[in-house]
Design a protein around this motif. Sequence first.
Motif, PDB file in Angstrom:
ATOM      1  N   UNK A 514       0.810  -1.213   0.000  1.00 38.45           N
ATOM      2  CA  UNK A 514       0.000   0.000   0.000  1.00 38.45           C
ATOM      3  C   UNK A 514       0.844   1.264   0.000  1.00 38.45           C
ATOM      4  N   UNK A 515       1.945   1.252   0.745  1.00 39.69           N
ATOM      5  CA  UNK A 515       2.814   2.432   0.830  1.00 39.69           C
ATOM      6  C   UNK A 515       3.437   2.762  -0.524  1.00 39.69           C
ATOM      7  N   UNK A 516       3.901   1.721  -1.252  1.00 43.48           N
ATOM      8  CA  UNK A 516       4.561   1.986  -2.539  1.00 43.48           C
ATOM      9  C   UNK A 516       3.558   2.192  -3.680  1.00 43.48           C
ATOM     10  N   UNK A 517       2.270   1.947  -3.415  1.00 42.10           N
ATOM     11  CA  UNK A 517       1.272   2.016  -4.491  1.00 42.10           C
ATOM     12  C   UNK A 517       0.299   3.168  -4.364  1.00 42.10           C
ATOM     13  N   UNK A 518       0.400   3.953  -3.287  1.00 41.75           N
ATOM     14  CA  UNK A 518      -0.543   5.055  -3.065  1.00 41.75           C
ATOM     15  C   UNK A 518       0.217   6.335  -2.761  1.00 41.75           C
ATOM     16  N   UNK A 519      -0.419   7.494  -2.912  1.00 37.40           N
ATOM     17  CA  UNK A 519       0.258   8.770  -2.634  1.00 37.40           C
ATOM     18  C   UNK A 519       0.707   8.868  -1.180  1.00 37.40           C
ATOM     19  N   UNK A 520       1.780   9.625  -0.909  1.00 36.78           N
ATOM     20  CA  UNK A 520       2.264   9.794   0.469  1.00 36.78           C
ATOM     21  C   UNK A 520       1.173  10.335   1.387  1.00 36.78           C
ATOM     22  N   UNK A 521       1.169   9.864   2.619  1.00 37.47           N
ATOM     23  CA  UNK A 521       0.272  10.295   3.694  1.00 37.47           C
ATOM     24  C   UNK A 521      -1.208   9.918   3.476  1.00 37.47           C
ATOM     25  N   UNK A 522      -1.503   9.194   2.403  1.00 37.61           N
ATOM     26  CA  UNK A 522      -2.888   8.759   2.214  1.00 37.61           C
ATOM     27  C   UNK A 522      -3.168   7.552   3.112  1.00 37.61           C
ATOM     28  N   UNK A 523      -4.398   7.385   3.590  1.00 43.13           N
ATOM     29  CA  UNK A 523      -4.708   6.278   4.510  1.00 43.13           C
ATOM     30  C   UNK A 523      -4.649   4.926   3.810  1.00 43.13           C
ATOM     31  N   UNK A 524      -4.395   3.892   4.601  1.00 46.84           N
ATOM     32  CA  UNK A 524      -4.378   2.518   4.101  1.00 46.84           C
ATOM     33  C   UNK A 524      -5.432   1.712   4.848  1.00 46.84           C
ATOM     34  N   UNK A 525      -6.150   0.856   4.129  1.00 47.51           N
ATOM     35  CA  UNK A 525      -7.148  -0.017   4.735  1.00 47.51           C
ATOM     36  C   UNK A 525      -6.739  -1.469   4.493  1.00 47.51           C
ATOM     37  N   UNK A 526      -6.455  -2.186   5.562  1.00 46.91           N
ATOM     38  CA  UNK A 526      -6.001  -3.568   5.482  1.00 46.91           C
ATOM     39  C   UNK A 526      -7.046  -4.470   6.129  1.00 46.91           C
ATOM     40  N   UNK A 527      -7.275  -5.634   5.523  1.00 44.44           N
ATOM     41  CA  UNK A 527      -8.265  -6.586   6.045  1.00 44.44           C
ATOM     42  C   UNK A 527      -7.601  -7.937   6.231  1.00 44.44           C
ATOM     43  N   UNK A 528      -7.647  -8.442   7.478  1.00 44.49           N
ATOM     44  CA  UNK A 528      -6.952  -9.685   7.834  1.00 44.49           C
ATOM     45  C   UNK A 528      -7.968 -10.715   8.307  1.00 44.49           C
ATOM     46  N   UNK A 529      -7.775 -11.963   7.866  1.00 47.10           N
ATOM     47  CA  UNK A 529      -8.754 -12.997   8.217  1.00 47.10           C
ATOM     48  C   UNK A 529      -8.556 -13.566   9.616  1.00 47.10           C
ATOM     49  N   UNK A 530      -7.369 -13.390  10.203  1.00 50.38           N
ATOM     50  CA  UNK A 530      -7.095 -13.875  11.548  1.00 50.38           C
ATOM     51  C   UNK A 530      -6.829 -12.700  12.484  1.00 50.38           C
ATOM     52  N   UNK A 531      -6.626 -13.001  13.751  1.00 51.08           N
ATOM     53  CA  UNK A 531      -6.329 -11.946  14.721  1.00 51.08           C
ATOM     54  C   UNK A 531      -4.926 -11.413  14.475  1.00 51.08           C
ATOM     55  N   UNK A 532      -4.781 -10.088  14.475  1.00 52.46           N
ATOM     56  CA  UNK A 532      -3.470  -9.489  14.280  1.00 52.46           C
ATOM     57  C   UNK A 532      -2.580  -9.860  15.469  1.00 52.46           C
ATOM     58  N   UNK A 533      -1.332 -10.230  15.183  1.00 52.31           N
ATOM     59  CA  UNK A 533      -0.449 -10.639  16.279  1.00 52.31           C
ATOM     60  C   UNK A 533       0.088  -9.413  17.015  1.00 52.31           C
ATOM     61  N   UNK A 534       0.542  -9.632  18.251  1.00 53.30           N
ATOM     62  CA  UNK A 534       0.990  -8.519  19.077  1.00 53.30           C
ATOM     63  C   UNK A 534       2.172  -7.772  18.491  1.00 53.30           C
ATOM     64  N   UNK A 535       3.097  -8.487  17.843  1.00 49.38           N
ATOM     65  CA  UNK A 535       4.264  -7.818  17.271  1.00 49.38           C
ATOM     66  C   UNK A 535       3.867  -6.954  16.076  1.00 49.38           C
ATOM     67  N   UNK A 536       2.974  -7.472  15.223  1.00 54.29           N
ATOM     68  CA  UNK A 536       2.515  -6.675  14.083  1.00 54.29           C
ATOM     69  C   UNK A 536       1.722  -5.462  14.555  1.00 54.29           C
ATOM     70  N   UNK A 537       0.969  -5.633  15.637  1.00 54.63           N
ATOM     71  CA  UNK A 537       0.224  -4.509  16.200  1.00 54.63           C
ATOM     72  C   UNK A 537       1.192  -3.409  16.643  1.00 54.63           C
ATOM     73  N   UNK A 538       2.258  -3.807  17.314  1.00 57.02           N
ATOM     74  CA  UNK A 538       3.259  -2.844  17.766  1.00 57.02           C
ATOM     75  C   UNK A 538       3.986  -2.220  16.578  1.00 57.02           C
ATOM     76  N   UNK A 539       4.349  -3.051  15.598  1.00 56.83           N
ATOM     77  CA  UNK A 539       5.069  -2.552  14.428  1.00 56.83           C
ATOM     78  C   UNK A 539       4.228  -1.551  13.638  1.00 56.83           C
ATOM     79  N   UNK A 540       2.930  -1.810  13.521  1.00 56.72           N
ATOM     80  CA  UNK A 540       2.067  -0.916  12.738  1.00 56.72           C
ATOM     81  C   UNK A 540       1.950   0.452  13.406  1.00 56.72           C
ATOM     82  N   UNK A 541       2.023   0.486  14.726  1.00 62.47           N
ATOM     83  CA  UNK A 541       2.035   1.788  15.408  1.00 62.47           C
ATOM     84  C   UNK A 541       3.273   2.585  14.975  1.00 62.47           C
ATOM     85  N   UNK A 542       4.432   1.939  14.923  1.00 62.98           N
ATOM     86  CA  UNK A 542       5.649   2.612  14.479  1.00 62.98           C
ATOM     87  C   UNK A 542       5.524   3.057  13.018  1.00 62.98           C
ATOM     88  N   UNK A 543       4.985   2.174  12.177  1.00 72.49           N
ATOM     89  CA  UNK A 543       4.874   2.506  10.747  1.00 72.49           C
ATOM     90  C   UNK A 543       3.964   3.701  10.532  1.00 72.49           C
TER      91      UNK A 543
END
Length: 573
Positions: A514-543
């Motif tokens: 999404x970052x390389x395919x959309x304009x800078x600072x535009x929102x991203x919408x991600x849909x996951x079929x399972x529960x997001x893991x704790x590390x990815x949750x923490x990493x996404x806050x940093x991202x």
Amino acid sequence: MPSSALPRGLHAVLVTSGHLRHLDPHIQLPPLLLVNSLIAAFSRAALPRLAVPLLRRLLAGSYPLRPDAFTFPPLVRAAPSPASAAQIHACTLRLGLLHPNVFVSGSLVHAYLRFGQFAAAYRVFDEMPERDVAAWNAMVSGLCRLGMLEEARRVFDAMALRDLVTWNSIISGYEQGGKVATAVELFRGMRNTGVSPDVLTLVSLASADSHLGALQQGMRMHALAVKTGLYLDLYIGTCLIDLYAKCGKLTEATLLFEQMDRRTAGPWNAIIAGLGVHGHGVKALSLFSQMRQEGIKPDHVTFVSLLAACSHAGLVDQGQSFFDMMQTAYGILPIAKHYACMVDMLGRAGQLDEAFKFIQGMPIKPDSAVWGALLGACRIHGNVEMGKVASQNPFELDPENVGYYVLMSNMYAKVGKWDGVDEVRSLVRQQNLQKTPGWSSIEVKRAVTVFYSGTQTETHPQNEDIQMELRHLLAKMKSLGYVPDYSFVLQDVEEDEKEQILNNHSERLAIAYGIISTPPRSPLNIYKNLRVCGDCHNATKYISKITEREIIVRDSNRFHHFKDGKCSCGDFW
């Protein structure tokens, strides 16, 4: 009055009411038509015990009549068991009425599939010298109801002529079977053939789009509903509220709710559920108060939505109050879903002992969902001992649901008990179960792209760019203090491999794309079929902080709105 002017339904009414003798003697009614009408009336009223004696009298020669092709279809549709359908089948064969008449054959196909008798249904269907579209539709819809999607698709593909019922059956079958991308693809095929959708079509499509998080496709479906005038349908409107909420557009869902006729519980349930999964528990509770003030009576679905909202927001006291209210104020007896919500709410809040006691005190037998909620809470809080106790029940009640085995395996992996991991995986292999692969999807330029966890993205045309972006993000995250949490790596491998595994979880692949395919600072919408893991949750806050983007992630439990290094869930999910 000529006999043709007398409606068939009146025949049955006159016969059943005993007023047939009062008819004008000059009215000539075919006697078999009267008997058939009476059989049909009893069958429609689910009273086959009254219709069958009439058939027996016909067969025994008590009437100077012989059953015809119109005698049997109502009886077949009302058949209470496979054995009774087989008896009627044998009778039609003996009288020579089966193969010459598509109505009799088609009704038998429908009946056999209703009872899950695929072989018998196919035998009747295969022996039909001519098949009308109703017979084909009976096969397609029946197979879809049985979950036999591949067989249904083969029949569907073999059809020379398809009508709206055909398309609705196959689209709904794939949507309910979890093959939502195929359902959307079939809808496009339906539109290309010039068949216009109805309410059932759009409801299935809205559900498919909401599961995929395909907002643009959902908006086109909304436009089509407006164009065809179907948007006025209450069910469509309710599905659209659900669609926008599940696609992260809660403002649009709320506006649609405010414009709708809200005199029934459906729209209220949809918006309350939407607020709940976005973590707006207090707003959901406020809306419920408004619902009561407007005199709308809540139903059992309302309280499922309310309890789920309390669970996602950690509102334990309020949830317990609603659980009591539904019984004392509205006389609604809790069903398994309500109990599962209560266990989930207590478990998420860390009250595992209270959740276990609650299950022990249930007046109904806990099902696999109730025990699964406790098992999920044990996974969150790392309580392996209680997790062992909780896991035994869903393993026995729903042994083919691999999700419970995965929860237990993940719990062992989190605390480094690899022997336990191996034991659970051995059970999975013994029962020939397949783990549901983790995937995340993102919609870019009206196209939905799905990524699976792991490093197998080589087939994606932008794989090198995605991997480069992931490496850059990881370096920037570490400079800000990010430390990978290897407890979320579920394989016993070396630490350098663990970092690579975490960095290639499906949500991170989708975010990088999404970052390389959309304009800078535009929102991203991600849909996951399972529960997001704790590390990815923490990493996404940093991202979200590094890229100055809002990143909205919907996982199997709720929405997470990441912005400026924080998440809307407050790390409670």
